[in-house]
Design a protein around this motif. Structure first.
Motif, mmCIF file in Angstrom:
data_model
loop_
_atom_site.group_PDB
_atom_site.id
_atom_site.type_symbol
_atom_site.label_atom_id
_atom_site.label_comp_id
_atom_site.label_asym_id
_atom_site.label_seq_id
_atom_site.Cartn_x
_atom_site.Cartn_y
_atom_site.Cartn_z
ATOM 1 N N LYS A 120 -3.905 -5.170 -5.088
ATOM 2 C CA LYS A 120 -2.675 -4.978 -4.314
ATOM 3 C C LYS A 120 -1.936 -6.307 -4.193
ATOM 4 O O LYS A 120 -2.535 -7.349 -4.014
ATOM 5 C CB LYS A 120 -2.983 -4.467 -2.900
ATOM 6 C CG LYS A 120 -3.893 -3.261 -2.849
ATOM 7 C CD LYS A 120 -3.253 -2.060 -3.464
ATOM 8 C CE LYS A 120 -4.237 -0.911 -3.538
ATOM 9 N NZ LYS A 120 -4.134 -0.159 -4.743
ATOM 10 N N THR A 124 -8.447 -6.199 -4.709
ATOM 11 C CA THR A 124 -8.160 -4.762 -4.775
ATOM 12 C C THR A 124 -7.022 -4.470 -5.749
ATOM 13 O O THR A 124 -6.757 -3.320 -6.053
ATOM 14 C CB THR A 124 -7.766 -4.199 -3.388
ATOM 15 O OG1 THR A 124 -6.527 -4.782 -2.983
ATOM 16 C CG2 THR A 124 -8.843 -4.447 -2.349
ATOM 17 N N MET A 130 0.865 -1.176 0.000
ATOM 18 C CA MET A 130 0.000 0.000 0.000
ATOM 19 C C MET A 130 0.905 1.229 0.000
ATOM 20 O O MET A 130 1.829 1.307 0.813
ATOM 21 C CB MET A 130 -0.885 0.005 1.255
ATOM 22 C CG MET A 130 -1.802 -1.187 1.372
ATOM 23 S SD MET A 130 -2.697 -1.242 2.948
ATOM 24 C CE MET A 130 -1.378 -1.718 4.080
ATOM 25 N N THR A 131 0.641 2.163 -0.902
ATOM 26 C CA THR A 131 1.491 3.342 -1.015
ATOM 27 C C THR A 131 0.824 4.628 -0.527
ATOM 28 O O THR A 131 1.504 5.643 -0.386
ATOM 29 C CB THR A 131 1.934 3.537 -2.476
ATOM 30 O OG1 THR A 131 0.765 3.636 -3.298
ATOM 31 C CG2 THR A 131 2.790 2.366 -2.939
ATOM 32 N N CYS A 182 -4.976 3.466 -1.050
ATOM 33 C CA CYS A 182 -4.714 2.017 -1.090
ATOM 34 C C CYS A 182 -5.252 1.345 0.158
ATOM 35 O O CYS A 182 -5.953 0.332 0.090
ATOM 36 C CB CYS A 182 -3.214 1.739 -1.177
ATOM 37 S SG CYS A 182 -2.431 2.306 -2.687
ATOM 38 N N SER A 183 -4.926 1.909 1.315
ATOM 39 C CA SER A 183 -5.389 1.300 2.557
ATOM 40 C C SER A 183 -6.909 1.398 2.676
ATOM 41 O O SER A 183 -7.563 0.491 3.175
ATOM 42 C CB SER A 183 -4.706 1.923 3.768
ATOM 43 O OG SER A 183 -4.984 3.297 3.864
#
Length: 72
Positions: A63, A61, A12-13, A17-18
């Protein structure tokens, strides 16, 4: 199945993202708690679902993620 706390590594960047990870997990009624650390790239999930089900949801997602193990 008993309630477990699973740990996942998730790339996660940013807060977006989170947030995406949190939103997808919040849709699952079997998930009772989500703890996301953007700094450590970790997600802790308290649930009665198997870890493979949670991992599959996180992967949706887009990710990169992996299952670490059960936390006590």
């Amino acid at each position: 199945m008993a309630t477990q706390v699973y740990e996942f590594n998730v790339e996660m960047t940013c807060d977006g993202c989170s947030g995406a990870v949190k939103r997808v997990l919040q849709r699952l009624p079997e998930v009772s708690n989500i703890n996301i650390s953007l700094e450590q790239q970790k997600v802790l999930v308290t649930t009665t679902l198997p870890s493979a089900d949670i991992l599959a949801k996180i992967k949706k997602t887009g990710k990169a993620c992996s299952y670490v193990g059960i936390r006590n």
